[in-house]
Design a protein around this motif. Structure first.
Motif, mmCIF file in Angstrom:
data_model
loop_
_atom_site.group_PDB
_atom_site.id
_atom_site.type_symbol
_atom_site.label_atom_id
_atom_site.label_comp_id
_atom_site.label_asym_id
_atom_site.label_seq_id
_atom_site.Cartn_x
_atom_site.Cartn_y
_atom_site.Cartn_z
ATOM 1 N N TYR A 163 0.374 5.532 -3.712
ATOM 2 C CA TYR A 163 0.336 5.875 -5.129
ATOM 3 C C TYR A 163 1.609 5.409 -5.828
ATOM 4 O O TYR A 163 2.614 5.096 -5.183
ATOM 5 N N SER A 172 3.476 7.296 -7.430
ATOM 6 C CA SER A 172 4.431 8.356 -7.121
ATOM 7 C C SER A 172 3.712 9.361 -6.230
ATOM 8 O O SER A 172 2.512 9.225 -5.977
ATOM 9 N N ASP A 173 4.424 10.347 -5.741
ATOM 10 C CA ASP A 173 3.845 11.306 -4.805
ATOM 11 C C ASP A 173 2.736 12.111 -5.494
ATOM 12 O O ASP A 173 3.017 12.912 -6.398
ATOM 13 N N ARG A 220 1.135 14.581 -4.521
ATOM 14 C CA ARG A 220 1.233 16.014 -4.260
ATOM 15 C C ARG A 220 2.211 16.692 -5.216
ATOM 16 O O ARG A 220 2.240 17.915 -5.317
ATOM 17 N N GLU A 274 15.567 4.208 -0.215
ATOM 18 C CA GLU A 274 15.234 5.405 0.550
ATOM 19 C C GLU A 274 16.171 5.575 1.742
ATOM 20 O O GLU A 274 16.676 4.614 2.304
ATOM 21 N N GLU A 294 8.139 8.101 5.423
ATOM 22 C CA GLU A 294 7.114 8.070 4.398
ATOM 23 C C GLU A 294 5.937 7.211 4.858
ATOM 24 O O GLU A 294 5.855 6.818 6.010
#
Length: 221
Positions: free
Chosen positions: A141, A143-144, A146, A169, A177
């Motif tokens: 995605y 962004s996350d 969730r 990161e 990830e």
């Protein structure tokens, strides 16, 4: 294979994946090579060892050991009649296991490598026709999903775009990830066809059958 499918309190959650892999091997003339993640149990051990003073390299080794136990559970569920009898611990053993034509189930191989990087290396070594990263979300995605309700699923993304996203990161044991830099570099250099999909038996089977699900990662854009 996402470590989330392994739950010592609900081991029957492994069965649908084992059945799917068995059907693929028996009915489609394909050879699944599966790399099991460490999942919740690995994170619990890693967190405990970190509190007790273990360094990151030692924490990686703990994660590898747990992933190999998960691999053994999955191999039992698939069936000892079609699964290579031991869990490979390095690339040479993976190659030897793959040469038998049996289903191969492995865990982590080397400290400092995520399950994704290990999977990409194995896909490269055996010249895999398709690398499927089965995760706990539907794909990659913007962004996350969730955390951010407006996150958008990317149907197709280049390695360079993902490298740009991941460039800043920081990775610790047990916190990798969906795709890390090492895995992406391997995918890019060997042009490995790659998809990130939901860890659902039917979804995985559909992707193998050619359905356009999840996120396709392409080497060049």
């Amino acid at each position: 294979m996402s470590g989330s499918i392994f739950d010592l309190y609900k081991v029957d959650t492994i069965t649908p994946y084992a059945r799917m892999l068995r059907e693929i091997w028996m009915g489609k003339s394909l050879q699944p090579i599966v790399i099991a993640g460490g999942g919740k149990e690995a994170r619990l051990y890693i967190d405990a060892a970190r509190v007790l003073g273990a360094d990151e390299s030692s924490l990686d080794e703990i994660g590898i050991e747990v992933s190999r136990l998960n691999a053994r559970l999955l191999s039992y569920a698939i069936g000892v009649d079609i699964v290579y009898p031991s869990i490979p611990t390095d690339l040479e053993e993976v190659s030897m296991a793959a040469s038998t034509g049996m289903v191969v189930v492995a865990g982590g191989l080397h400290p400092g490598q995520s399950t994704n990087a290990t999977s990409a290396l194995i896909a490269e070594r055996v010249n895999a026709k398709l690398f499927i990263n089965a995760t706990d979300v539907e794909g990659i995605y913007t962004s996350d999903p969730r955390v951010h309700r407006d996150a958008r699923l990317l149907k197709r993304v280049s390695v360079n775009e993902l490298l740009s996203m991941l460039g800043r990161e920081r990775f610790n044991a047990g916190t990798y990830e969906l795709m890390d830099i090492v895995a992406l570099k391997i995918i890019q250099r060997s042009r490995i066809p790659t998809r990130v999909v939901k860890a659902d038996p039917q979804v995985i089977k559909d992707v193998i059958d050619g359905y356009d699900l999840g996120t396709e990662i392409v080497s060049e854009e």
